[in-house]
Write a protein that holds these residues in place. Structure first.
Motif, PDB file in Angstrom:
ATOM      1  N   TYR A   1     117.076  30.056 -19.583  1.00 35.02           N
ATOM      2  CA  TYR A   1     117.056  31.094 -20.430  1.00 35.02           C
ATOM      3  C   TYR A   1     116.779  32.438 -19.823  1.00 35.02           C
ATOM      4  CZ  TYR A   1     117.212  26.984 -23.481  1.00 35.02           C
ATOM      5  OH  TYR A   1     117.673  25.773 -24.036  1.00 35.02           O
ATOM      6  N   ILE A   2     117.202  33.625 -20.346  1.00 39.10           N
ATOM      7  CA  ILE A   2     116.930  34.822 -19.585  1.00 39.10           C
ATOM      8  C   ILE A   2     116.064  35.691 -20.571  1.00 39.10           C
ATOM      9  CG2 ILE A   2     118.087  36.889 -18.844  1.00 39.10           C
ATOM     10  CD1 ILE A   2     118.729  34.211 -17.272  1.00 39.10           C
ATOM     11  N   LYS A   3     116.289  35.862 -21.954  1.00 38.45           N
ATOM     12  CA  LYS A   3     115.358  36.486 -22.685  1.00 38.45           C
ATOM     13  C   LYS A   3     115.671  36.328 -24.135  1.00 38.45           C
ATOM     14  CE  LYS A   3     118.942  40.219 -22.718  1.00 38.45           C
ATOM     15  NZ  LYS A   3     119.351  41.738 -22.610  1.00 38.45           N
ATOM     16  N   GLY A   4     114.697  36.586 -25.017  1.00 41.16           N
ATOM     17  CA  GLY A   4     114.981  36.365 -26.393  1.00 41.16           C
ATOM     18  C   GLY A   4     114.573  35.001 -26.758  1.00 41.16           C
ATOM     19  N   LEU A   5     114.596  34.730 -28.307  1.00 39.14           N
ATOM     20  CA  LEU A   5     114.396  33.415 -28.679  1.00 39.14           C
ATOM     21  C   LEU A   5     115.605  32.402 -28.559  1.00 39.14           C
ATOM     22  CD1 LEU A   5     111.939  32.016 -30.396  1.00 39.14           C
ATOM     23  CD2 LEU A   5     113.219  32.894 -32.204  1.00 39.14           C
ATOM     24  N   TYR A   6     115.236  31.298 -28.362  1.00 42.27           N
ATOM     25  CA  TYR A   6     116.309  30.252 -28.165  1.00 42.27           C
ATOM     26  C   TYR A   6     115.744  28.846 -29.033  1.00 42.27           C
ATOM     27  CZ  TYR A   6     117.789  32.939 -24.425  1.00 42.27           C
ATOM     28  OH  TYR A   6     118.286  33.851 -23.399  1.00 42.27           O
ATOM     29  N   GLN A   7     116.803  28.153 -29.408  1.00 38.31           N
ATOM     30  CA  GLN A   7     116.204  26.916 -29.999  1.00 38.31           C
ATOM     31  C   GLN A   7     116.567  25.735 -28.993  1.00 38.31           C
ATOM     32  OE1 GLN A   7     115.074  26.375 -33.502  1.00 38.31           O
ATOM     33  NE2 GLN A   7     114.708  24.336 -32.556  1.00 38.31           N
ATOM     34  N   HIS A   8     115.793  25.245 -28.312  1.00 41.67           N
ATOM     35  CA  HIS A   8     116.060  24.485 -27.071  1.00 41.67           C
ATOM     36  C   HIS A   8     116.499  23.070 -27.486  1.00 41.67           C
ATOM     37  CE1 HIS A   8     115.813  22.598 -23.335  1.00 41.67           C
ATOM     38  NE2 HIS A   8     114.940  21.462 -24.066  1.00 41.67           N
ATOM     39  N   ASN A   9     115.974  22.608 -28.431  1.00 39.67           N
ATOM     40  CA  ASN A   9     116.254  21.444 -29.252  1.00 39.67           C
ATOM     41  C   ASN A   9     115.774  21.453 -30.444  1.00 39.67           C
ATOM     42  OD1 ASN A   9     113.617  20.577 -29.160  1.00 39.67           O
ATOM     43  ND2 ASN A   9     113.484  19.531 -27.377  1.00 39.67           N
ATOM     44  N   LYS A  10     115.957  20.166 -31.261  1.00 39.42           N
ATOM     45  CA  LYS A  10     115.753  20.047 -32.416  1.00 39.42           C
ATOM     46  C   LYS A  10     114.039  20.373 -33.043  1.00 39.42           C
ATOM     47  CE  LYS A  10     118.994  16.439 -34.089  1.00 39.42           C
ATOM     48  NZ  LYS A  10     119.111  15.149 -34.495  1.00 39.42           N
ATOM     49  N   THR A  11     113.248  20.154 -32.042  1.00 41.91           N
ATOM     50  CA  THR A  11     112.021  20.451 -32.544  1.00 41.91           C
ATOM     51  C   THR A  11     111.255  21.662 -31.569  1.00 41.91           C
ATOM     52  OG1 THR A  11     110.964  18.966 -30.763  1.00 41.91           O
ATOM     53  CG2 THR A  11     111.423  18.043 -33.182  1.00 41.91           C
ATOM     54  N   THR A  12     111.906  22.280 -30.676  1.00 40.85           N
ATOM     55  CA  THR A  12     111.185  23.095 -29.651  1.00 40.85           C
ATOM     56  C   THR A  12     112.129  24.488 -29.621  1.00 40.85           C
ATOM     57  OG1 THR A  12     110.482  21.380 -28.287  1.00 40.85           O
ATOM     58  CG2 THR A  12     110.541  23.424 -27.337  1.00 40.85           C
ATOM     59  N   GLN A  13     111.474  25.408 -29.870  1.00 43.63           N
ATOM     60  CA  GLN A  13     111.908  26.732 -29.612  1.00 43.63           C
ATOM     61  C   GLN A  13     111.377  27.317 -28.223  1.00 43.63           C
ATOM     62  OE1 GLN A  13     112.455  29.167 -33.352  1.00 43.63           O
ATOM     63  NE2 GLN A  13     110.924  27.744 -34.094  1.00 43.63           N
ATOM     64  N   ILE A  14     111.903  28.159 -27.558  1.00 43.56           N
ATOM     65  CA  ILE A  14     111.439  28.958 -26.500  1.00 43.56           C
ATOM     66  C   ILE A  14     111.721  30.360 -26.481  1.00 43.56           C
ATOM     67  CG2 ILE A  14     113.715  28.316 -25.247  1.00 43.56           C
ATOM     68  CD1 ILE A  14     111.722  28.612 -22.782  1.00 43.56           C
ATOM     69  N   TYR A  15     110.682  31.095 -26.278  1.00 44.17           N
ATOM     70  CA  TYR A  15     110.812  32.646 -26.292  1.00 44.17           C
ATOM     71  C   TYR A  15     110.691  33.126 -24.961  1.00 44.17           C
ATOM     72  CZ  TYR A  15     110.961  37.475 -27.233  1.00 44.17           C
ATOM     73  OH  TYR A  15     111.193  38.914 -27.309  1.00 44.17           O
ATOM     74  N   VAL A  16     111.569  34.039 -24.250  1.00 39.98           N
ATOM     75  CA  VAL A  16     111.270  34.519 -22.980  1.00 39.98           C
ATOM     76  C   VAL A  16     111.035  35.811 -23.023  1.00 39.98           C
ATOM     77  CG1 VAL A  16     112.305  34.578 -20.613  1.00 39.98           C
ATOM     78  CG2 VAL A  16     112.939  32.771 -22.139  1.00 39.98           C
TER      79      VAL A  16
END
Length: 375
Positions: free
Chosen positions: A332-347
């Motif tokens: 992931y490079i930048k911004g908000l992503y839905q990684h899987n059903k329970t986990t989000q990641i913000y870069v």
């Protein structure tokens, strides 16, 4: 020895890029020889700047004006190289698609003038962008969260050289105006010998938030005696999370804040990230994980319930098209992503900059994450 090898490779790469610019771009321009010589002299001066930057980057004992002149050539050479590659492609297309010699010559001269003008413009724009930090407001919905929280995230400040006491003073002032519940710093805060960073770091004592300020190390802290940096940041009243967790908020209405060491620790041989230790004794509540590199998601298991990961490291690419290379190394490079059903990641794209004081296609940022419950 590791730093010497890195510096040697770094300078060699920029030397090769400069050679490409000279042979494949400057040499082909329909300019008088005198002007092309000037451009080549400018290119050589930039290469000397790259060498000077590598000599002084760890020990910024020179005035900021000189440090600026030594650091900006890195961005100039990279953007000129990118321009040269694009120029080469268009020049080839003109040659194969235009049979009429006069028309071909007209298109080629137009390409020459346009390429030089664009190269100058994007370099100026990139330097302008680095002076302005954008506020990114992001709404994040988290299951099981019983109360809303505001998290201010900064990352990749890279204190040292141009990122000095004045820069941090202004940064702290902006952060304090956001009335954060917590402030988190997700790595690469220090990028110089600690004794040169202390004056700027001391400004962080003035950070204000409801439930405290927190820090995790990034890969660059390992280059400058990570243990001493951890101790000093702790002394500022900023809690360094070292494979550990802390509960934020009122009992029954808060969330777990977890922090791990950077994955560079595996190569360093100590200060290694360990999510199992970090999650030990965790409360039954939503969990926010601080992990410097987005790539850390690859070390997590599906059984580890983490609702949100906050990362940095990538700088959003910092200078287009470098983001394409970053994508090869980070998921992931930048911004908000839905990684899987329970986990989000913000870069976070980074609050400061590494190397040249330039940004193109990826602004510096302070992130205001508004954590809300799912209705």
């Amino acid at each position: 020895m590791r730093l010497f090898i890195f510096a040697t490779i770094f300078i060699a790469v920029f030397g090769l890029m400069s050679l490409y610019i000279s042979k494949r771009f400057i040499k082909k321009l329909h300019f008088k020889k005198r002007y092309k010589n000037y451009l080549n002299y400018f290119l050589v001066l930039n290469l000397f700047g790259v060498v000077g930057y590598m000599l002084f980057r760890r020990y910024p004992v020179i005035p900021n004006e000189i440090y600026f002149l030594l650091s900006v050539p890195i961005g100039i050479v990279f953007l000129l190289f990118s321009t040269a590659v694009i120029y080469d492609i268009f020049a080839y297309l003109i040659n194969v698609s235009t049979k009429n010699e006069k028309r071909r010559d007209f298109f080629k001269r137009s390409l020459d003038i346009g390429s030089v003008a664009i190269a100058g413009t994007i370099n100026a724009k990139a330097m302008y962008n680095a002076k302005h930090i954008e506020l990114e407001e992001v709404d994040v919905k988290i299951a099981g969260l019983k109360k809303s929280y505001n998290i201010v995230q900064i990352s990749d400040v890279h204190i040292g050289g141009l990122v000095d006491k004045k820069f941090i003073y202004s940064l702290v002032k902006r952060i304090n105006s956001l009335n954060a519940d917590i402030v988190v710093i997700t790595g690469d805060l220090v990028d110089t010998n600690l004794k040169y960073a202390k004056e700027a770091l001391n400004e962080l004592k003035k950070l204000k938030s409801t439930y405290g300020n927190y820090f995790i190390v990034g890969n660059h802290e390992y280059f400058h005696k990570v243990d001493k940096i951890i101790n000093y940041v702790n002394s500022l009243g900023i809690k360094v999370l070292e494979n550990e967790n802390i509960y934020i908020g009122q009992k029954g209405f808060g969330f777990n804040l977890v922090g791990v060491y950077d994955i560079f620790g595996h190569r360093y041989g100590s200060y290694v990230p360990d999510i199992n230790i970090a999650l030990n004794g965790i409360k039954n509540a939503p969990t926010v994980l601080l992990a410097h590199q987005p790539k850390y998601v690859e070390e997590l298991k599906s059984t580890e319930k983490i609702d949100l990961i906050l990362s940095g490291h990538t700088h959003g690419g910092q200078i287009v098209p470098f983001n394409l290379l970053v994508k090869l190394q980070q998921p992931y490079i930048k911004g908000l992503y839905q990684h899987n059903k329970t986990t989000q990641i913000y870069v976070n794209k980074g609050t400061g900059f590494w190397g040249p004081p330039m940004r193109l296609g990826a602004s510096s940022e302070i992130t205001l994450l508004k954590l809300k419950s799912i209705d």
